[in-house]
Motif scaffolding. Sequence first.
Motif: not given
Length: 113
Positions: A23-27
Motif C-alpha cells: 500500500y505504501a508503494v501504491i501511495k
Amino acid sequence: MASMRRPSLLILSALALGPLHGYAVIKEVSRLSADQVRLAAGTLYAALDRLSDEGLVEVDREETVDGRLRRYYRLTGPGATALAAEAEQMRRDAQMVTQRLRGAGPAGAPSPA
C-alpha cells in the motif's frame, strides 16, 4: 536493454529510499507521478512479482498487522543499477530532445542550415 515501463520505473523509484509495503508503494508511486499513475493492488503485485523474478526487488520482511500479512519489498543492488541506468538514458534522451527543439524554427520546422 529495453526501456523500462513507467510503472516499473516508479515502483523502483519508490523503493529507492528503503523498504515499503504494498500500500505504501501504491501511495508513493501516486505521489511521485503527481497522481498521474495510480496502481491497482493487482497491478502492483503482478509488477512486483515480475521485478522480483528479474532480480530488481526482493522481499525485505513480513509482519502481521491487524491480522493481515504485510510484506515489505526492497530494491536490490541490480535494481538500483537498472534504475540508475534508466535515469541516465532518460537524461540523455531529454537532452537530445531539448537540443533538437532549440534548433527548430516556427511550428517545429527545422531551421535552415
